[in-house]
Design an enzyme around this catalytic site. Structure first.
Site, PDB file in Angstrom:
ATOM      1  N   ARG A  81      37.330   0.432 -13.157  1.00 36.24           N
ATOM      2  CA  ARG A  81      37.169   1.070 -11.848  1.00 36.24           C
ATOM      3  C   ARG A  81      38.525   1.354 -11.229  1.00 36.24           C
ATOM      4  O   ARG A  81      39.525   0.700 -11.538  1.00 36.24           O
ATOM      5  CB  ARG A  81      36.354   0.156 -10.917  1.00 36.24           C
ATOM      6  CG  ARG A  81      34.947  -0.082 -11.418  1.00 36.24           C
ATOM      7  CD  ARG A  81      34.138   1.204 -11.357  1.00 36.24           C
ATOM      8  NE  ARG A  81      32.911   1.096 -12.129  1.00 36.24           N
ATOM      9  CZ  ARG A  81      32.454   2.048 -12.920  1.00 36.24           C
ATOM     10  NH1 ARG A  81      33.116   3.166 -13.074  1.00 36.24           N
ATOM     11  NH2 ARG A  81      31.331   1.906 -13.568  1.00 36.24           N
ATOM     12  N   CYS A  82      38.563   2.337 -10.354  1.00 35.84           N
ATOM     13  CA  CYS A  82      39.800   2.674  -9.649  1.00 35.84           C
ATOM     14  C   CYS A  82      40.259   1.465  -8.856  1.00 35.84           C
ATOM     15  O   CYS A  82      39.418   0.732  -8.340  1.00 35.84           O
ATOM     16  CB  CYS A  82      39.578   3.865  -8.727  1.00 35.84           C
ATOM     17  SG  CYS A  82      39.477   5.398  -9.664  1.00 35.84           S
ATOM     18  N   PRO A  83      41.540   1.215  -8.851  1.00 36.65           N
ATOM     19  CA  PRO A  83      42.642   2.106  -9.210  1.00 36.65           C
ATOM     20  C   PRO A  83      43.147   1.964 -10.645  1.00 36.65           C
ATOM     21  O   PRO A  83      44.174   2.546 -10.985  1.00 36.65           O
ATOM     22  CB  PRO A  83      43.734   1.684  -8.241  1.00 36.65           C
ATOM     23  CG  PRO A  83      43.562   0.204  -8.134  1.00 36.65           C
ATOM     24  CD  PRO A  83      42.063  -0.004  -8.185  1.00 36.65           C
TER      25      PRO A  83
END
Length: 76
Positions: free
Chosen positions: A12-14
């Site tokens: 998942r981001c970042p």
């Protein structure tokens, strides 16, 4: 020169953007990095990051299985 591939699927981001940053830092000027990500937020984060860095977002393509492929070229 072939693309440098960074596989950030499953993160998942970042994380995808951080992996792209690391790859671009180690890449020679003018190199192209292909980032594979499956987090929908990467569609927003990666173009924004590329602009901040002065890199060129060459393409964004949807791949099977919800994967997004980004091609980013490091500034010369």
């Amino acid at each position: 020169m072939s693309d440098i591939e960074v596989d950030a699927r499953g993160h998942r981001c970042p994380v995808p953007t951080l992996r792209l940053r690391r790859a671009l830092e180690h890449a020679p000027a003018g190199a192209t990095v292909r980032l594979l990500a499956d987090d929908p937020l990467a569609r927003i984060d990666v173009p924004h990051f590329a602009r901040q860095l002065g890199a060129t977002l060459e393409s964004v393509e949807d791949q099977p299985g919800g994967v997004i492929s980004f091609r980013v070229t490091k500034a010369p």
